[in-house]
Scaffold this active site. Structure first.
Site, PDB file in Angstrom:
ATOM      1  CB  THR A  44      42.620  41.986  45.228  1.00 57.78           C
ATOM      2  OG1 THR A  44      41.328  42.601  45.177  1.00 57.78           O
ATOM      3  CG2 THR A  44      42.630  40.821  44.255  1.00 57.78           C
ATOM      4  CB  THR A  45      41.210  44.975  49.699  1.00 56.12           C
ATOM      5  OG1 THR A  45      40.521  45.510  48.564  1.00 56.12           O
ATOM      6  CG2 THR A  45      41.448  46.090  50.700  1.00 56.12           C
ATOM      7  CE1 TYR A 107      52.051  39.146  32.625  1.00 57.18           C
ATOM      8  CE2 TYR A 107      52.201  36.751  32.549  1.00 57.18           C
ATOM      9  CZ  TYR A 107      52.702  37.985  32.220  1.00 57.18           C
ATOM     10  OH  TYR A 107      53.842  38.087  31.481  1.00 57.18           O
ATOM     11  CE1 TYR A 133      36.679  42.287  42.042  1.00 57.81           C
ATOM     12  CE2 TYR A 133      38.298  41.105  43.353  1.00 57.81           C
ATOM     13  CZ  TYR A 133      37.810  42.281  42.843  1.00 57.81           C
ATOM     14  OH  TYR A 133      38.430  43.466  43.135  1.00 57.81           O
ATOM     15  NE  ARG A 138      44.405  45.826  41.570  1.00 58.88           N
ATOM     16  CZ  ARG A 138      44.862  46.236  42.756  1.00 58.88           C
ATOM     17  NH1 ARG A 138      44.112  46.983  43.537  1.00 58.88           N
ATOM     18  NH2 ARG A 138      46.056  45.902  43.170  1.00 58.88           N
ATOM     19  CE  LYS A 161      34.942  43.597  44.721  1.00 55.20           C
ATOM     20  NZ  LYS A 161      36.142  43.478  45.591  1.00 55.20           N
ATOM     21  CB  ILE A 203      32.535  43.316  47.659  1.00 62.22           C
ATOM     22  CG1 ILE A 203      31.425  42.251  47.763  1.00 62.22           C
ATOM     23  CG2 ILE A 203      33.822  42.813  48.314  1.00 62.22           C
ATOM     24  CD1 ILE A 203      31.739  40.932  47.081  1.00 62.22           C
TER      25      ILE A 203
END
Length: 291
Positions: A44-45, A107, A133, A138, A161, A203
């Site tokens: 996502t980063t 979502y 993850y 988010r 993670k 991470i």
């Protein structure tokens, strides 16, 4: 295979939004030199949400190529569509990634059984180590420890993670941590304490900016040297905080641009760091430990 400081690497872009593969190669080299233990490409980063299929696959291929076996590459292949995540995971396995990182489907808010079936299908379909993850802040969905424990019984699901709280980290470390299943922190600000309590590493977003410091801190924490780990972490504590002053990876990309590592491109709907934070960030850069 994966311990210590694992960077969730940004995807460098030109001002017009095209991926800058030249800068990406230099970033990978930066991490090799500064002892980063592994790289997550297109997490996502890495702006996975706004890269198209071809770009997503090409960035992973290039990171594998640039790393050239000197450090492991973990491919971000999660999606809120199981079929899309399956396709991306297949490609990552074909393209030489050592593992995949799959964010919880965001979502659409699946049930715990839906999450279990999602991860089970991908794991049983693609023969590559896979990392769960969980980042409920988010995604709007929380992968509960009971579901993680069920998934940990699947051979190629090798860890999680966790980006939430120390209390959740403690629960996971108690319930699922083993020689075959790892727990990594997904929160830089909590990582030092999480590793001291038994996590396998972090991470990290902060490792984009201060890779050597993150490496040294994680090594000290994994060795159980609380005093040294906390001292090293104190030097970058403000970095951990300010990297989330706006949505990740906006601050990280702005700092890397100021450091001369990348150009300033970022894709809508994200935009460059608001001017009100520029002086704060510039002051932070001057105070960062020197590599």
């Amino acid at each position: 295979m994966f311990t210590g400081s694992i960077v969730a690497i940004v995807t460098p872009m030109y001002p017009d939004g095209r991926v800058d593969y030249g800068a990406l190669e230099k970033l990978v080299e930066f991490h090799v030199i500064n002892k980063t233990d592994a790289i997550v490409a297109v997490g996502t980063t890495g702006e996975s949400a706004t890269l198209d299929y071809d770009e997503h696959r090409q960035v992973i291929r290039k990171v594998v190529e640039f790393a050239d076996g000197r450090l492991p590459v973990i491919a971000g292949t999660g999606s809120n569509s199981t079929l899309e995540a399956l396709k991306l995971t297949h490609w990552a396995a074909e393209d030489g990634a050592q593992a995949c990182l799959l964010v919880t489907p965001y979502y659409n808010k699946p049930t715990q059984e839906g999450l279990f079936q999602h991860y089970k299908l991908i794991a049983e379909s693609v023969d590559i180590p896979q990392i769960l993850y969980n980042v409920p802040g988010r995604t709007g969905v929380d992968l509960l420890p009971e579901t993680v424990a069920r998934l940990a019984n699947i051979d190629n699901i090798i860890g999680i993670k966790e980006a939430s709280t120390l209390e959740r980290m403690d629960e996971l470390l108690d319930k699922v941590s083993s020689d075959k299943f790892s727990v990594w922190s997904g929160e830089d600000g909590l990582a030092c304490e999480a590793i001291l309590r038994g996590a396998n590493g972090v991470i990290s977003v902060s490792a984009n900016i201060a890779p050597l410091q993150m490496y040294k801190m994680t090594q000290a924490a994994m060795a159980g040297d609380r005093e040294k780990a906390e001292s090293l972490n104190e030097e970058i504590k403000e970095l951990h905080r300010l990297l989330f002053i706006e949505a990740n990876p906006i601050p990280a990309k702005w700092i890397l641009k100021e450091m001369g590592k990348i150009q300033g491109g970022i894709r809508l709907p994200l935009i460059s760091l608001d001017k009100q934070y520029h002086l704060t960030m510039q002051d932070l850069i001057t105070k960062l430990p020197k590599a």
